[in-house]
Design an enzyme around this catalytic site. Sequence first.
Site, PDB file in Angstrom:
ATOM      1  N   HIS A 266      35.548  46.459  44.982  1.00 20.38           N
ATOM      2  CA  HIS A 266      36.744  45.493  45.362  1.00 20.38           C
ATOM      3  C   HIS A 266      36.005  44.277  46.009  1.00 20.38           C
ATOM      4  O   HIS A 266      35.278  44.523  46.934  1.00 20.38           O
ATOM      5  CB  HIS A 266      37.830  46.044  45.754  1.00 20.38           C
ATOM      6  N   SER A 267      36.781  43.027  45.456  1.00 22.17           N
ATOM      7  CA  SER A 267      36.220  41.836  46.189  1.00 22.17           C
ATOM      8  C   SER A 267      34.790  41.557  46.333  1.00 22.17           C
ATOM      9  O   SER A 267      34.202  41.799  45.289  1.00 22.17           O
ATOM     10  CB  SER A 267      36.830  41.986  47.725  1.00 22.17           C
ATOM     11  N   LEU A 268      34.276  41.354  47.643  1.00 26.52           N
ATOM     12  CA  LEU A 268      32.881  40.994  47.699  1.00 26.52           C
ATOM     13  C   LEU A 268      32.012  42.403  47.336  1.00 26.52           C
ATOM     14  O   LEU A 268      30.885  42.317  46.532  1.00 26.52           O
ATOM     15  CB  LEU A 268      32.365  40.611  48.972  1.00 26.52           C
ATOM     16  N   GLY A 270      32.996  44.070  44.826  1.00 28.35           N
ATOM     17  CA  GLY A 270      32.715  43.975  43.325  1.00 28.35           C
ATOM     18  C   GLY A 270      31.822  43.131  42.644  1.00 28.35           C
ATOM     19  O   GLY A 270      31.241  43.383  41.729  1.00 28.35           O
TER      20      GLY A 270
END
Length: 411
Positions: A266-268, A270
């Site tokens: 998720h997010s960074l 990801g």
Amino acid sequence: MFAAALSGFVFNLLHILSLYTPPHDNIIRLELRHIHGTAPDTGRIVFADYRPEKWIDLTGTAGQSYSIKTRKIRTYRPQSIGAFNDARAWSMRFGQSVTLPWDEDDVLGPDIESREVLLALAKMSSNAYLQPNETGWYELGANWTSTYPFGWEPDADGFRGQVFATPDNQTVVLSIKGTSAAFIGGGGPTAKKDKINDNLLFSCCCAHVDWTWTTVCGCHRGGWKCDQDCLEESLIEDSLFYPIGVNLYNNLTYMYPESNIWVIGHSLGGSLASLVGTTFGAPVVAFEAPGERMAAERLHLPSPPSTQHVTHIYHTADPIAMGTCNGVLSSCSIGGYAMESKCHLGKSIVYDTVSNLSWSVDIRTHPIATVIEKLLSEPWQPSLEAGREVPEPRHEEDCVECYSWDFGNYT
Ligand SMILES: *[C@@H]1O[C@H](CO)[C@@H](O)[C@H](O)[C@H]1NC(C)=O
Ligand SMILES: *[C@@H]1O[C@H](CO)[C@@H](O)[C@H](O)[C@H]1NC(C)=O
Ligand SMILES: *[C@@H]1O[C@H](CO)[C@@H](O)[C@H](O)[C@H]1NC(C)=O
Ligand SMILES: *[C@@H]1O[C@H](CO)[C@@H](O)[C@H](O)[C@H]1NC(C)=O
Ligand SMILES: *[C@@H]1O[C@H](CO)[C@@H](O)[C@H](O)[C@H]1NC(C)=O
């Protein structure tokens, strides 16, 4: 000649047989095995084995297993990591790309066109469920076990996540979650430098949000001009962002040498999952990740013939995934990072929450909990109307990065 014909026949036979694998075989069951994180003092990767008695399970879901529908995915992995690193070094030094031989492989990957699969992977990418209670953390390679003073509070810095595996260890899933507040845990003597490097990876020209920036990087040439050579030189060897992912993956192959590994995040986390999956040819699913295509270029990663084993899931009201997270006034300039990159590798499944649900663009729609509870828990009407479960995965073909900037040689 005969041998060739025979092997062709055998190949065809195998190929035909492989088309007849029974349909119930394509569901796998994944359970939690380890928790990983970065040690706050050294920034090194640490693991803890998941044993229920050692963790406080906040929602009672940690022991649960996830059933996931799979399908074959074509991936490309470098024939050797040595050759990969050489090609990368060459590209950095001389600005020329080298043709690298890639092995093509069909591996078991998640069926990303199933909503249930995306929902399960999103839950696995979330790690809000656990708090350690006298946990023994360990580093692989080093030979010690210890009780780590580990920041596990929701806003703690750094990458952390979980490792799931099937009971037979055939498939192992590495989930990486990066907090929005920082790329790398800990701080320490290099924190400022790392931050600058990472700003170079995800912003157009060294990020204008932060005052610390101006004292270190001089690539901005006034107006919308940015010196490309300067940018390249300000990078990259020192950036901890990519090496953290490579180390994580290597650590995991050390624990599970025979397994088929997927990387999700998720997010960074990801973005990192994608860069790792692109390097090693692992199936990837990333949620709400900032665009990492520019980072891959700036890191000089040799590009495989295709990155279609990488899938991004995001929605249009999330300014981090959309790359509209910039400007001093925005709530996005968290901790001095600018997230301006917007082009993603692989294919993207994009939920148009702005048009279809009238959401406003807001960083508060970025968390994985929003994806789980508001996006994937219910059938998605616009897709259902098109006879699908999820929006169609697409390459971001006409995506242009940093279009208002001129990159050139402005000495
Ligand atoms: C945490 O561990 C301690 C023992 O060190 C135990 O007394 C306590 O009940 C545990 N807490 C939970 C919530 O499991
Ligand atoms: C690790 O521990 C084992 C025994 O537990 C020992 O034989 C080995 O030498 C240790 N390795 C290192 C690098 O300390
Ligand atoms: C799977 O890997 C774990 C290590 O995490 C090991 O303890 C276990 O024996 C393995 N199981 C099988 C079936 O190979
Ligand atoms: C695991 O990763 C660390 C980096 O945090 C690295 O130093 C170590 O050598 C790795 N261990 C193995 C066995 O790959
Ligand atoms: C969803 O939005 C798209 C445009 O992004 C539009 O074409 C479609 O009609 C919308 N569907 C619904 C059900 O609102």
